[in-house]
Scaffold this active site. Structure first.
Site, PDB file in Angstrom:
ATOM      1  CG  ASP A  43      -2.003  -1.003   1.139  1.00  0.00           C
ATOM      2  OD1 ASP A  43      -2.095  -1.674   0.084  1.00  0.00           O
ATOM      3  OD2 ASP A  43      -2.753  -1.151   2.115  1.00  0.00           O
ATOM      4  CG  ASP A  47      -0.745   5.093  -0.172  1.00  0.00           C
ATOM      5  OD1 ASP A  47      -1.674   4.842  -0.960  1.00  0.00           O
ATOM      6  OD2 ASP A  47      -0.780   4.826   1.044  1.00  0.00           O
ATOM      7  CE  LYS A 128     -33.087  -7.836 -15.122  1.00  0.00           C
ATOM      8  NZ  LYS A 128     -33.106  -6.789 -14.127  1.00  0.00           N
TER       9      LYS A 128
HETATM   10  S1  IVH Z   1     -28.619  -6.463 -20.944  1.00  0.00           S
HETATM   11  C1  IVH Z   1     -30.866  -4.766 -24.323  1.00  0.00           C
HETATM   12  N1  IVH Z   1     -27.353  -7.803 -19.066  1.00  0.00           N
HETATM   13  O1  IVH Z   1     -31.318  -5.208 -16.214  1.00  0.00           O
HETATM   14  C2  IVH Z   1     -30.093  -5.317 -23.213  1.00  0.00           C
HETATM   15  N2  IVH Z   1     -28.887  -6.111 -18.411  1.00  0.00           N
HETATM   16  O2  IVH Z   1     -34.156  -5.223 -16.976  1.00  0.00           O
HETATM   17  C3  IVH Z   1     -30.349  -4.620 -21.946  1.00  0.00           C
HETATM   18  N3  IVH Z   1     -29.046  -5.799 -16.010  1.00  0.00           N
HETATM   19  O3  IVH Z   1     -31.456  -2.011 -17.627  1.00  0.00           O
HETATM   20  C4  IVH Z   1     -29.494  -4.942 -20.855  1.00  0.00           C
HETATM   21  N4  IVH Z   1     -27.586  -7.321 -15.440  1.00  0.00           N
HETATM   22  O4  IVH Z   1     -29.739  -2.432 -15.783  1.00  0.00           O
HETATM   23  C5  IVH Z   1     -28.257  -6.839 -19.343  1.00  0.00           C
HETATM   24  N5  IVH Z   1     -26.165  -9.050 -17.518  1.00  0.00           N
HETATM   25  C6  IVH Z   1     -27.043  -8.081 -17.791  1.00  0.00           C
HETATM   26  C7  IVH Z   1     -27.680  -7.337 -16.790  1.00  0.00           C
HETATM   27  C8  IVH Z   1     -28.609  -6.361 -17.136  1.00  0.00           C
HETATM   28  C9  IVH Z   1     -28.405  -6.397 -15.002  1.00  0.00           C
HETATM   29  C10 IVH Z   1     -30.068  -4.736 -15.849  1.00  0.00           C
HETATM   30  C11 IVH Z   1     -29.824  -3.511 -16.691  1.00  0.00           C
HETATM   31  C12 IVH Z   1     -31.049  -3.347 -17.525  1.00  0.00           C
HETATM   32  C13 IVH Z   1     -32.065  -4.145 -16.771  1.00  0.00           C
HETATM   33  C14 IVH Z   1     -33.139  -4.641 -17.696  1.00  0.00           C
END
Ligand code: IVH
Length: 701
Positions: A43, A47, A128
């Site tokens: 660290d 720094d 997700k």
């Molecule tokens: S793809 C068109 N991949 O979920 C593709 N979204 O319900 C759109 N999210 O607004 C997004 N993990 O904030 C994608 N692995 C992932 C995700 C993800 C979280 C969220 C994202 C999006 C929302 C849609």
């Protein structure tokens, strides 16, 4: 130790080269530390690299790079976020709720593309992430803008904030940058970081965040990015928006590219070939979910092949080529059996709902946090209520709602206690704070460990050999419960004997401790006051109090007067320069408590408290003046300089204002020296300062 160049008169070109090298090197160490948990340097060495970077940037402000690591500490606040039009809209996802929905998703795609049932169709499965989506715009490899999703077309400019997130590269790694690439992903907070953040907030009397998602969103949307810099945010990259050249190939390959470019991509992502694999993935991730350390609320399936994605296109705001398969909501109904109030180490009173045990998402839940008094009042949660509980990302179970219709007719709102359930002392809630706190700091068992640790710490009684590890040991052995006990211990042969029998306390060590305690039997009034651990009374305020009242007897009498409602005494205290209303209230609350006064008197009986003799600085050029020190002084530490100035009757402040009389500038004083000159304040060099204090005849050290 990494090499740090120290050119005496480095010209600009050399500085620019070095800044480039530092940006690259620091980014690499950030990556190693934060993403790979595999730091290569200490660290201190890290720094040193950062300091060198700051040093060069202060000398050559025009050479500050767009990918400078200094941008990670945040910039001055803005009044409002700017608007950002997304190059490509940020879309949402349709939801699948059941395995049939997933089958239909795949069938629909095959039908749309006229793919035979046995033709290969690769689909990428990803967790997700439950956070805040964000779009990062890189031009020629440099991060130039970061924006929230907003309404999908227009978001908010949170660039300064996002620059403080360590796993967002300021510059794309792996050479040969594309002309333009918008990287999309999720800002989130890990459970451990979230809990620690809330603990800090609670200790500071601030409202806690309900869950990591709110904490991440709240932190990312701070108008002052220096606040964001102190929040433990992270980022998972998973997609793209506008790109030149266009992204080709597949989602799977793109994720690998993101990794090479320096982003963190979620390690659980999987390339699947069949619907069964997708369903298995969902089950597997759901099972692992609780051990991930961050919140996910489902999985996302995306057709891998980008050309197929383009053919599939969009329906409304959602792509036909992707779907979110959420996890079943982890909620259940149960009754509140009781509401209890816990006292934290810092004296914060936290209400907890004791629930009739219920299984939520496979885990038995018997308690839920109620955060604070306001939370209970807002939701009107009462004992006996039927409530819906949710495991918010598995951190702490929460009560989402109350069913007031099914409430007994004799139910009554919960009355928050105004006394500490642990020690019976008054519990107060300062105006504007969310937290009610026990004022029995010196006697409250819940706070004992922290209080005694503070008591013996460096800036307080400074007892060598007693520290973070030893205090709990002594408390557990029943050898100390109050500050006075520490001094009694040193003169109580039977207690010393018990101490010798404890693990790690050989006779020699006990002897040393005895001597260390004896050495501190005499103490200055300022340290004595600071050691009491009264809220908001840190070393600076303790010194102000000591200087004003002079002796323990005078201070004690004044404080008792204030606690008893003596208006004159209160006015006198409030009139001390630097003592604000919060401190006045905290002192009054402390002295209202008989227990605290008793503990103070017991301690005072054990030690000798020296009066604070204030050189009133008669004839001193610093008497009654406000002095600011800036830059590093060569001949004394900042602490020593401060003490000297104060001994001559000065008030030392950290920032230059209209009230400033003198600014003492050390080396590398940077912008403050300039500001002082502009403000017309008297600027003293270190040599001039030394000359002045020598002139005052204040002895050496
Ligand atoms: S793809 C068109 N991949 O979920 C593709 N979204 O319900 C759109 N999210 O607004 C997004 N993990 O904030 C994608 N692995 C992932 C995700 C993800 C979280 C969220 C994202 C999006 C929302 C849609």
């Amino acid at each position: 130790m990494p090499e740090i160049e120290r050119p005496g008169d480095d010209d600009e070109a050399r500085a620019a080269t070095e800044l480039e090298r530092l940006a690259r090197e620091i980014a690499r160490h950030d990556r190693l530390y934060h993403r790979e948990d595999a730091p290569e340097i200490s660290d201190a060495d890290y720094d040193a690299l950062r300091r060198r970077n700051t040093e060069l940037e202060e000398r050559y402000p025009h050479l500050i790079r767009p990918d400078s690591p200094s941008r990670r500490v945040g910039a001055a606040p803005v009044d409002a976020f700017g608007k950002v039009e997304h190059g490509q809209p940020m879309l949402s996802l349709d939801n699948a709720m059941t395995p049939q929905d997933v089958e239909e998703f795949v069938t629909r795609i095959r039908r749309f593309l006229a793919l035979a049932a046995d033709a290969p169709l690769a689909i990428v499965a990803e967790p997700k992430i439950d956070g805040l989506s964000c779009s990062l715009r890189y031009e020629n490899g440099f991060l130039i803008r970061a924006a929230t999703r907003g309404d999908g077309r227009t978001g908010e400019d949170i660039t300064a904030n996002v620059r403080t997130i360590r796993d967002v590269p300021q510059r794309l790694a792996d050479g040969d940058p594309p002309q333009l690439l918008e990287v999309r992903g999720e800002i989130y907070m890990r459970h451990a970081d979230f809990l620690a953040l809330n603990e800090r907030r609670e200790a500071a009397g601030e409202a806690v965040f309900a869950n990591p998602r709110n904490a991440a969103a709240g932190s990312a949307r701070q108008l002052d990015s220096r606040i964001t810099a102190g929040r433990p945010l992270r980022f998972f990259a998973y997609g793209w928006g506008e790109a030149r050249p266009a992204v080709d190939g597949g989602q799977w390959g793109f994720l690998a590219d993101l990794g090479r470019r320096g982003f963190t991509v979620n390690p659980l992502s999987r390339l699947c070939e069949t619907t069964d694999e997708l369903l298995t993935y969902h089950t597997d991730v759901a099972r692992e979910r609780h051990a991930l350390g961050y919140d996910i609320d489902g999985v996302v399936f995306k057709v891998d092949d980008i050309r197929l994605q383009q053919r599939l296109g969009y329906v409304g705001r959602a792509p036909r080529w992707a779907v979110a398969y959420k996890f079943a909501a982890e909620r259940a109904q149960t009754r509140v059996a009781a509401i209890t109030v816990q006292v934290g180490r810092t004296g914060a009173l936290t209400p907890v709902a004791q629930l009739e045990p219920v299984t939520v998402g496979g885990v038995v839940v018997a308690r839920a946090t109620l955060h604070n008094q306001d939370y209970i009042e807002e939701k009107d949660i009462r004992v006996g209520d039927l409530v819906t509980v949710q495991r918010a990302g598995d951190v702490i179970p929460q009560i989402v709602e109350v069913d007031p219709k099914r409430r007994e007719s004799n139910s009554a709102p919960f009355v928050f206690p105004d006394h500490c359930p642990e020690c019976g002392s008054l519990a107060v809630r300062p105006e504007g704070e969310a937290v009610r706190r026990c004022t029995g700091g010196l006697i409250c068992p819940a706070q004992r460990t922290e209080r005694l640790r503070h008591f013996v710490s460096r800036d307080a009684f400074d007892i060598e050999g007693l520290g973070v590890r030893q205090i709990p040991q002594l408390i557990e052995a029943g050898l100390v419960t109050s500050p006075a006990d520490i001094f009694r211990l040193a003169r109580d042969e039977s207690k010393l004997e018990s101490l010798r029998s404890l693990d790690g306390w050989a006779a020699k060590k006990v002897e040393k401790l005895e001597a260390a305690i004896e050495a501190r039997r005499r103490i200055g009034l300022d340290r004595f006051i600071h050691a009491l651990g009264i809220r908001f009374v840190g070393d600076t305020n303790a010194r102000l109090l000591a200087r004003h009242y002079g002796s323990l007897a005078a201070w004690r009498a004044a404080m008792i007067g204030i606690a008893a409602g003596d208006v004159d005494a209160k006015t006198e205290l409030a009139d001390i320069d630097g003592i604000g209303p919060r401190i006045v209230e905290a002192l009054a609350a402390f002295f209202v408590e008989e227990h605290n006064l008793a503990a103070l008197d017991e301690l005072a009986a054990e030690v000798v408290v020296d009066d604070m003799v204030v050189a009133d600085g008669e004839g001193s050029p610093f008497a009654g003046k406000t002095v600011v020190f800036t830059g590093s002084l060569e001949h004394m530490t900042r602490a020593e300089a401060k003490a000297r100035a104060e001994a001559m009757g000065a008030k030392v402040s950290g920032s230059i204002s209209k009230k400033t009389d003198f600014v003492v500038v050390g080396a590398d004083a940077g912008s403050k020296a300039k500001k002082a000159a502009e403000a017309g304040v008297t600027v003293l060099s270190e040599a001039q300062w030394l000359e002045k204090i020598a002139f005052e005849g204040i002895g050496e050290a």
